[in-house]
Design a protein around this motif. Structure first.
Motif, mmCIF file in Angstrom:
data_model
loop_
_atom_site.group_PDB
_atom_site.id
_atom_site.type_symbol
_atom_site.label_atom_id
_atom_site.label_comp_id
_atom_site.label_asym_id
_atom_site.label_seq_id
_atom_site.Cartn_x
_atom_site.Cartn_y
_atom_site.Cartn_z
ATOM 1 N N ALA A 19 -8.063 6.392 -6.640
ATOM 2 C CA ALA A 19 -8.425 7.629 -5.276
ATOM 3 C C ALA A 19 -9.033 9.042 -5.789
ATOM 4 O O ALA A 19 -7.867 9.665 -6.779
ATOM 5 N N ILE A 53 -6.558 3.412 -11.760
ATOM 6 C CA ILE A 53 -5.728 1.890 -11.069
ATOM 7 C C ILE A 53 -5.102 1.994 -12.421
ATOM 8 O O ILE A 53 -5.290 2.054 -13.625
ATOM 9 N N LYS A 77 -5.831 0.443 -7.010
ATOM 10 C CA LYS A 77 -6.785 1.426 -6.086
ATOM 11 C C LYS A 77 -7.050 2.221 -6.679
ATOM 12 O O LYS A 77 -5.811 3.060 -6.149
ATOM 13 N N VAL A 114 -1.921 8.596 -0.265
ATOM 14 C CA VAL A 114 -1.723 9.185 -1.043
ATOM 15 C C VAL A 114 -2.818 10.416 0.082
ATOM 16 O O VAL A 114 -3.360 10.639 1.092
ATOM 17 N N ILE A 174 -4.106 3.194 -0.818
ATOM 18 C CA ILE A 174 -4.217 2.934 -2.009
ATOM 19 C C ILE A 174 -3.573 1.599 -1.662
ATOM 20 O O ILE A 174 -1.763 1.344 -1.357
ATOM 21 N N SER A 175 -3.941 0.099 -3.017
ATOM 22 C CA SER A 175 -3.332 -0.317 -2.756
ATOM 23 C C SER A 175 -2.171 -0.333 -4.625
ATOM 24 O O SER A 175 -2.671 0.116 -5.509
ATOM 25 N N ALA A 207 -0.710 1.677 -9.454
ATOM 26 C CA ALA A 207 -2.553 1.576 -8.882
ATOM 27 C C ALA A 207 -2.511 0.642 -8.852
ATOM 28 O O ALA A 207 -3.420 0.078 -9.991
ATOM 29 N N ARG A 256 -9.041 8.724 0.649
ATOM 30 C CA ARG A 256 -8.747 7.306 1.040
ATOM 31 C C ARG A 256 -7.208 8.159 1.812
ATOM 32 O O ARG A 256 -6.830 8.648 1.162
ATOM 33 N N THR A 299 1.030 -1.377 -0.020
ATOM 34 C CA THR A 299 -0.278 -0.435 -0.330
ATOM 35 C C THR A 299 1.002 1.116 -0.167
ATOM 36 O O THR A 299 2.463 1.351 -0.140
#
Length: 196
Positions: free
Chosen positions: A193, A172, A191, A133, A141-142, A189, A138, A130
């Motif tokens: 955000a 992503i 995920k 950010v 992010i993964s 990334a 959030r 992770t």
């Protein structure tokens, strides 16, 4: 008189016969002796050959090291138990040596063999983690490495991933780090955000 002469001749003949038999026995003994000598020479040659073979085998053992490793294949859902036999030349301590795969057993498909060969000669992994950010909906992010990296670079990769901060917005597939740990592999990334 003739009787005496006959007896003498018979005795002489018997003695001659005995001498001849003794001669034959002597000749047989000599042949047996020659055969024994040949057998001894063959035995000495065999012993020398065995010693040479032992020395050759010992030299081969010191020059090549064999290793057998068991792995569970991750190439498909079957999870085959693989047995991999490798050889590598003996080397000075600290010197880099390359393993050679001599046999792979237990695989039910070609993916298993390819996985086993790669795993024992050049193990690699895809690293997932992770990243923080800034300015997003959030905090984390993964992320993952786009391709697999050498296993011995994982800790260096994690140090670099832990040191970066992404700026929102992130989609992503966005590249967050071009070449992690000098491998030439990007960190992307996995995920999204959105910005606040």
């Amino acid at each position: 008189m003739q009787e005496k002469e006959m007896q003498t001749e018979v005795q002489t003949g018997m003695q001659t016969d005995g001498i001849m038999q003794t001669g034959v026995q002597t000749e047989r003994a000599m042949q047996t002796g020659v055969q024994t000598e040949r057998a001894m020479q063959t035995g000495i040659q065999t012993k020398r050959a065995m010693q040479t073979g032992i020395q050759t085998e010992a030299a081969a053992q010191t020059s090549m090291q064999t290793e057998i490793k068991q792995l569970t294949c991750i190439g498909c859902p079957m999870g085959c138990l693989l047995t991999v036999t490798t050889e590598q030349p003996a080397a000075e301590p600290g010197a880099a040596v390359k393993k050679t795969v001599t046999q792979v057993t237990g695989n039910t498909c070609p993916k298993g063999k390819a996985y086993a060969e790669k795993e024992v000669t050049n193990p690699t992994r895809i690293v997932t983690s992770t990243v923080r950010v800034d300015g997003a909906d959030r905090k984390l992010i993964s992320v993952k490495t786009k391709e697999d990296i050498p296993k011995d670079k994982i800790f260096a990769c994690m140090r670099e991933i832990n040191s970066i901060h992404a700026k929102a917005p992130v989609q992503i597939g966005d590249v967050l780090l071009e070449s992690v740990a000098g491998t030439g592999v990007a960190v992307v990334a996995t995920k999204a955000a959105a910005a606040l």
